[in-house]
Structure formats: structure tokens, C-alpha cells
Scaffold this active site. Structure first.
Site, PDB file in Angstrom:
ATOM      1  CD  GLU A  56      -2.948   5.594   8.049  1.00  0.00           C
ATOM      2  OE1 GLU A  56      -2.195   4.832   7.354  1.00  0.00           O
ATOM      3  OE2 GLU A  56      -2.625   5.653   9.414  1.00  0.00           O
ATOM      4  CD  GLU A  81      -4.701  -2.648  11.532  1.00  0.00           C
ATOM      5  OE1 GLU A  81      -4.580  -2.071  10.519  1.00  0.00           O
ATOM      6  OE2 GLU A  81      -5.055  -3.883  11.460  1.00  0.00           O
ATOM      7  CD  GLU A 108     -14.302  -4.129   7.226  1.00  0.00           C
ATOM      8  OE1 GLU A 108     -13.743  -3.806   6.144  1.00  0.00           O
ATOM      9  OE2 GLU A 108     -15.677  -3.712   7.294  1.00  0.00           O
ATOM     10  CG  ASP A 131      -3.568  -6.538   3.602  1.00  0.00           C
ATOM     11  OD1 ASP A 131      -2.352  -6.179   3.625  1.00  0.00           O
ATOM     12  OD2 ASP A 131      -4.246  -6.313   4.629  1.00  0.00           O
ATOM     13  CG  ASP A 167       3.812  -2.434  -2.653  1.00  0.00           C
ATOM     14  OD1 ASP A 167       2.824  -2.311  -1.843  1.00  0.00           O
ATOM     15  OD2 ASP A 167       4.081  -3.734  -2.942  1.00  0.00           O
TER      16      ASP A 167
HETATM   17  C1  LIG Z   1       0.096  -3.909   4.505  1.00  0.00           C
HETATM   18  S1  LIG Z   1      -0.667  -3.306   6.163  1.00  0.00           S
HETATM   19  C2  LIG Z   1      -0.230  -1.513   5.998  1.00  0.00           C
HETATM   20  C3  LIG Z   1      -0.201  -0.911   7.332  1.00  0.00           C
HETATM   21  C4  LIG Z   1       0.086   0.699   7.385  1.00  0.00           C
HETATM   22  N1  LIG Z   1      -0.983   1.503   6.737  1.00  0.00           N
HETATM   23  C5  LIG Z   1       1.452   0.900   6.872  1.00  0.00           C
HETATM   24  O1  LIG Z   1       1.616   1.526   5.820  1.00  0.00           O
HETATM   25  O2  LIG Z   1       2.528   0.383   7.453  1.00  0.00           O
HETATM   26  C6  LIG Z   1      -2.433  -3.490   5.849  1.00  0.00           C
HETATM   27  C7  LIG Z   1      -3.339  -3.189   7.039  1.00  0.00           C
HETATM   28  O3  LIG Z   1      -4.653  -2.932   6.730  1.00  0.00           O
HETATM   29  C8  LIG Z   1      -5.240  -3.779   7.690  1.00  0.00           C
HETATM   30  N2  LIG Z   1      -6.718  -4.105   7.163  1.00  0.00           N
HETATM   31  C9  LIG Z   1      -6.951  -4.805   6.200  1.00  0.00           C
HETATM   32  N3  LIG Z   1      -8.192  -4.700   5.695  1.00  0.00           N
HETATM   33  C10 LIG Z   1      -8.683  -3.976   6.463  1.00  0.00           C
HETATM   34  C11 LIG Z   1     -10.035  -3.387   6.717  1.00  0.00           C
HETATM   35  N4  LIG Z   1     -10.925  -3.848   5.745  1.00  0.00           N
HETATM   36  N5  LIG Z   1     -10.497  -2.786   7.737  1.00  0.00           N
HETATM   37  C12 LIG Z   1      -9.536  -2.113   8.392  1.00  0.00           C
HETATM   38  N6  LIG Z   1      -8.017  -2.618   8.529  1.00  0.00           N
HETATM   39  C13 LIG Z   1      -7.924  -3.439   7.338  1.00  0.00           C
HETATM   40  C14 LIG Z   1      -4.630  -5.103   8.084  1.00  0.00           C
HETATM   41  O4  LIG Z   1      -4.786  -5.518   9.306  1.00  0.00           O
HETATM   42  C15 LIG Z   1      -3.142  -4.269   8.077  1.00  0.00           C
HETATM   43  O5  LIG Z   1      -2.678  -3.878   9.495  1.00  0.00           O
END
Ligand SMILES: C[S@@+](CC[C@H](N)C(=O)[O-])C[C@H]1O[C@@H](n2cnc3c(N)ncnc32)[C@H](O)[C@@H]1O
Length: 226
Positions: A56, A81, A108, A131, A167
Site C-alpha cells: 500500500e 509512507e 517517497e 493527496d 473522495d
Molecule cells: C490523505 S493521506 C491518506 C492516508 C491513508 N491512506 C488513509 O486513507 O487514511 C495521504 C498520505 O499519503 C502520503 N504521501 C503523499 N505522497 C506520497 C508519496 N509520494 N510517497 C509516499 N507517501 C506519500 C502522505 O504523507 C499522507 O500520509
């Protein structure tokens, strides 16, 4: 030195390097030396067995993945993450629940796939609530872009699927366009290429938040059809 949720990075920022800390791999973001032998998932530093691997990306605090790992102990689950505070929270949840089939990578996503993840090794991938970065000037921050889809297909096994949840309808449409621009991916859902009801998909921090606000969730799924 960073410490959160009982996990400590054992060096100062100036000495940063990738490091295994139990069931946690820390990969620094701002770092020029990503020369690393791709270590197989069956290596004892990862899982020490050859069970199928599901991954994931953007796993946040890891709630969705931990619940999956409890229900499917026959599968190895990898959370990727980029934020250390969230990755360490996911790690601490898996430790508390004694989930031997969970591994957390603080990295990342593109970086991890490009230099570290074993090639042709992952059976299923998920991206829950990436995001959306709605402004044009922020487009480079969106994970679901050409570069990620190209690199993701190198670590997935042929015939594997990636499932995404959002969403945000404009981002769902953008993601669909990105996948359609790459001939290696085929939607498993017919036009309009998403569904809003996915029984037993699971609950994450953000799915719970958006559903309590009455928002629809869009689920997309693409199969690697090389
Ligand atoms: C809106 S949150 C969703 C978290 C989780 N999947 C949930 O549904 O509760 C988006 C997450 O993606 C992480 N994220 C964003 N861009 C990323 C990337 N390029 N690589 C790894 N993580 C990333 C952010 O730090 C954040 O924790």
C-alpha cells in the site's frame, strides 16, 4: 535524531542513510546515494518467507493495512509512507498487534520503487486517498502520474492489479486519464471506470473521515496487462 512512537532514527541528519530498524526501513528523501541492491522480500530483513506481497502506497497511520494483515496472515503486507511520524505510527500499531506479516517503509513511493523494491515481485498494490493536489502549479506532487505508473509496473507481477480510492472526483478522472495514457494498464471496471460501492474494501482514517461527511468514495482498479 528523530524519535516518534518509540522508533528512533539512530543517526543525525548529516549522517543519513537507508537503514533497517526491525520491521521498518527508513529511506531518507533528500539524499544522493541511492545505490542499493534490491533485497528480496524473502530475506530475513523483510519477511523471511516467500508469501505473496501486497503493498500500500500513501499508507498514512497504517490502520487499513493492519486490518487487512489481521484478516490475511497468509499475505505479506508492505506499507509505504513518506512521513516519518505517520510511518512510525503504522509500525507501532503493527508491533502492538503483533503482526509479523507487516513491514513499514518510510519513503517517497517513486523513490522506493525505483531503487529498492524487488522487481516483478508484488502481487497486489493499493493507493488509498493519495493527496489530490488540485492546483495546476502543484501537479508535480501528485503521485498518480506517468512516472509512477511506469515505475510501478516494474515491481508488480504481470496480471497484478492496483486499486485506488479517492473522495475527489476530479482526481479520479485525472487518474483514469493517466492510466489510459499507458497501454500497459487496463481498467477492470467498465465506463465510467470507477465504482462507488466496494464491499469489504476496508476502512482507513481518511475513508472514515470522508464517509462520515457524506462524501462518495471512488474506487478505481487497473490490471497490468503487458
Ligand atoms: C490523505 S493521506 C491518506 C492516508 C491513508 N491512506 C488513509 O486513507 O487514511 C495521504 C498520505 O499519503 C502520503 N504521501 C503523499 N505522497 C506520497 C508519496 N509520494 N510517497 C509516499 N507517501 C506519500 C502522505 O504523507 C499522507 O500520509
Amino acid at each position: 535524531m528523530q524519535e516518534t512512537h518509540g522508533l528512533r532514527i539512530p543517526f543525525a541528519w548529516s549522517d543519513r542513510h537507508p537503514v533497517f530498524l526491525g520491521r521498518f526501513l527508513y529511506i531518507p528523501g533528500v539524499y544522493d546515494h541511492h545505490i542499493w541492491k534490491r533485497i528480496p522480500w524473502s530475506d530475513s530483513r523483510f519477511f523471511g518467507n516467500d508469501h505473496p506481497v501486497h503493498i500500500e502506497f500513501c499508507s498514512g497511520n497504517g490502520f487499513w493495512l493492519s486490518e487487512k494483515a489481521k484478516k490475511h496472515p497468509e499475505i505479506n503486507w508492505v506499507a509505504v509512507e513518506k512521513r516519518f511520524d505517520r510511518a512510525s505510527k503504522a509500525w507501532s500499531l503493527a508491533q502492538r498487534e503483533k503482526l509479523d506479516n507487516v513491514f513499514v517503509v518510510c519513503s517517497e513511493a517513486v523513490l522506493f520503487c525505483r531503487y529498492y523494491a524487488p522487481l516483478d515481485s508484488v502481487s497486489e498494490a493499493y493507493v488509498n486517498f493519495p493527496d489530490p493536489w488540485p492546483k495546476r502549479k502543484d501537479a508535480k506532487h501528485r503521485l498518480i502520474r506517468k512516472e509512477f505508473l511506469e515505475i510501478l509496473q516494474t515491481i508488480l507481477k504481470k496480471g497484478s492489479c492496483v486499486t485506488l480510492a479517492t473522495d475527489d472526483r476530479p482526481y479520479a478522472d485525472r487518474m483514469i486519464r493517466e492510466f489510459f495514457n499507458n497501454p500497459s494498464w487496463k481498467s477492470t471496471f467498465p465506463d465510467p471506470y470507477f465504482i462507488c460501492d466496494f464491499p469489504d474494501f476496508g476502512i482507513s482514517f481518511f475513508s472514515d473521515l470522508w464517509q462520515r461527511k457524506g462524501l462518495s468514495i471512488h474506487y478505481l482498479q487497473f490490471k497490468l496487462d503487458l
